[in-house]
Design a protein around this motif. Structure first.
Motif, PDB file in Angstrom:
ATOM      1  N   PHE A  21       0.836  -1.205   0.000  1.00  0.00           N
ATOM      2  CA  PHE A  21       0.000   0.000   0.000  1.00  0.00           C
ATOM      3  C   PHE A  21       0.868   1.251   0.000  1.00  0.00           C
ATOM      4  CE2 PHE A  21      -2.019   3.424   2.436  1.00  0.00           C
ATOM      5  CZ  PHE A  21      -3.087   3.695   1.592  1.00  0.00           C
ATOM      6  N   ALA A  22       1.869   1.270   0.870  1.00  0.00           N
ATOM      7  CA  ALA A  22       2.713   2.458   1.022  1.00  0.00           C
ATOM      8  C   ALA A  22       3.461   2.785  -0.270  1.00  0.00           C
ATOM      9  CB  ALA A  22       3.693   2.268   2.176  1.00  0.00           C
ATOM     10  N   GLY A  24       2.476   2.109  -3.271  1.00  0.00           N
ATOM     11  CA  GLY A  24       1.578   2.296  -4.406  1.00  0.00           C
ATOM     12  C   GLY A  24       1.154   3.745  -4.587  1.00  0.00           C
ATOM     13  N   ASP A  25       2.066   4.663  -4.438  1.00  0.00           N
ATOM     14  CA  ASP A  25       1.743   6.086  -4.551  1.00  0.00           C
ATOM     15  C   ASP A  25       2.968   6.829  -5.053  1.00  0.00           C
ATOM     16  OD1 ASP A  25      -0.083   8.485  -3.371  1.00  0.00           O
ATOM     17  OD2 ASP A  25       2.037   8.897  -3.012  1.00  0.00           O
ATOM     18  N   GLU A  26       2.780   7.689  -6.044  1.00  0.00           N
ATOM     19  CA  GLU A  26       3.920   8.347  -6.687  1.00  0.00           C
ATOM     20  C   GLU A  26       4.730   9.226  -5.738  1.00  0.00           C
ATOM     21  OE1 GLU A  26       3.664  10.570 -10.500  1.00  0.00           O
ATOM     22  OE2 GLU A  26       2.357   8.905 -11.079  1.00  0.00           O
ATOM     23  N   THR A  27       4.032   9.985  -4.909  1.00  0.00           N
ATOM     24  CA  THR A  27       4.739  10.873  -3.985  1.00  0.00           C
ATOM     25  C   THR A  27       5.591  10.070  -3.003  1.00  0.00           C
ATOM     26  OG1 THR A  27       2.916  12.428  -4.125  1.00  0.00           O
ATOM     27  CG2 THR A  27       4.470  12.748  -2.321  1.00  0.00           C
ATOM     28  N   ARG A  28       5.015   8.985  -2.505  1.00  0.00           N
ATOM     29  CA  ARG A  28       5.764   8.185  -1.528  1.00  0.00           C
ATOM     30  C   ARG A  28       6.948   7.471  -2.183  1.00  0.00           C
ATOM     31  NH1 ARG A  28       0.472   7.601   0.733  1.00  0.00           N
ATOM     32  NH2 ARG A  28       0.081   5.582  -0.222  1.00  0.00           N
ATOM     33  N   TRP A  30       8.586   8.712  -4.615  1.00  0.00           N
ATOM     34  CA  TRP A  30       9.568   9.792  -4.781  1.00  0.00           C
ATOM     35  C   TRP A  30      10.308  10.031  -3.456  1.00  0.00           C
ATOM     36  CZ3 TRP A  30       9.606  14.631  -2.325  1.00  0.00           C
ATOM     37  CH2 TRP A  30      10.561  15.537  -2.813  1.00  0.00           C
ATOM     38  N   HIS A  60       2.538  11.741   4.145  1.00  0.00           N
ATOM     39  CA  HIS A  60       3.108  10.624   3.385  1.00  0.00           C
ATOM     40  C   HIS A  60       4.238   9.936   4.167  1.00  0.00           C
ATOM     41  CE1 HIS A  60       0.772  10.979  -0.212  1.00  0.00           C
ATOM     42  NE2 HIS A  60       1.098  12.243  -0.396  1.00  0.00           N
TER      43      HIS A  60
END
Lengths: 115, 152
Positions: A21-22, A24-28, A30, A60
């Motif tokens: 989950f963690a 699966g996010d572009e900002t995280r 990065w 984040h």
């Protein structure tokens, strides 16, 4: 499935689900890339290098911390954040498993065509 | 392209390219070493269906879409590598591409296997498969290995 493997599966779910989950996010992703360079960084430093607000970065970082991907340590008045590679290494284990299956499958093909 | 997106394997086979090609693309021969019973021959552009043959796991379906069949050179298909939950429709999810490439060598055949596209697979699916694979699939592989060993 035996009781033992059920409990092992339950344990794995607990361990891996937050990591997937963690990440699966572009900002995280990065943030992880920034921190994986090795130098612990403060929220101010991370905010300076992005277009996001301090609040967003903090939120984040919290998710990453909960998943065990980031560690924070207090130095003076500021918290610095550091990358923790262990969960990513565990994540890579699933690909190793697929890879292992191909080794076995190709081994059977070899026996099959060489017999 | 990252190192988590693809798996690559090279294996030397002491058999002529024509023999390897047949083992790969004849659906019955493929089923024997891969461990599936396929409903019909492989046809480019068409779905290949069947089921896993290991006792207790027959409820697991095999489904792939054959992509290319370039005689004695390239056989490829796409599939859902983690489609392990019976009755669930995986057709809308990203698939991976499996390619078998053959090259003639002095001793026989060099087989290059690539499976790519893992980065597009949803994280939750990877996890689910990782969990379900852990016991069942490994065990199944061992049984098939024993079976093939007996027949030799």
């Amino acid at each position: 499935m035996s009781d033992r493997s059920v409990s092992r599966a339950a344990r794995d779910r607990k361990v891996y689900a937050p990591v997937f989950f963690a990440l699966g996010d572009e900002t995280r992703l990065w943030l992880v890339a920034r921190l994986s360079s090795g130098t612990p960084q403060s929220i101010a430093e991370l905010t300076a290098g992005s277009s996001l607000t301090r609040q967003a970065i903090t939120k984040h970082l919290r998710v990453l911390e909960d998943a065990g991907l980031v560690r924070s340590m207090r130095t003076g008045r500021e918290s610095r954040f550091e990358f923790e590679p262990k969960p990513v290494k565990q994540l890579k284990a699933y690909l190793d498993q697929v890879s292992e299956q191909w080794d076995q499958t190709l081994g059977r093909l070899k026996s099959f065509v060489e017999r | 392209m990252t190192d988590t997106d693809r798996i690559e394997k090279r294996i030397e086979l002491n058999a002529p390219v024509s023999r390897v090609w047949q083992a790969l693309t004849d659906h019955q021969e493929f089923g024997e070493w891969f461990g599936v019973k396929l409903d019909g021959p492989f046809v480019p552009g068409q779905a290949s269906r069947g089921h896993i043959t290991y006792p207790g796991y027959e409820h697991l379906k095999w489904e792939a879409v054959v992509q290319e069949m370039e005689p004695q050179k390239l056989f490829s298909f796409t599939w859902h590598p983690y489609a392990v939950e019976p009755g669930k429709d995986y057709s809308s999810e990203a698939s991976t591409l499996v390619e078998f490439k053959l090259e003639r060598t002095a001793n026989g055949t060099l087989l290059l296997l690539t499976e790519s596209g893992f980065d597009k697979i949803p994280g939750e699916r990877r996890f689910e498969a990782f969990r379900m694979n852990e016991g069942g699939w490994e065990e199944q592989m061992k049984n098939i290995e024993r079976h093939v060993g007996q027949k030799r």
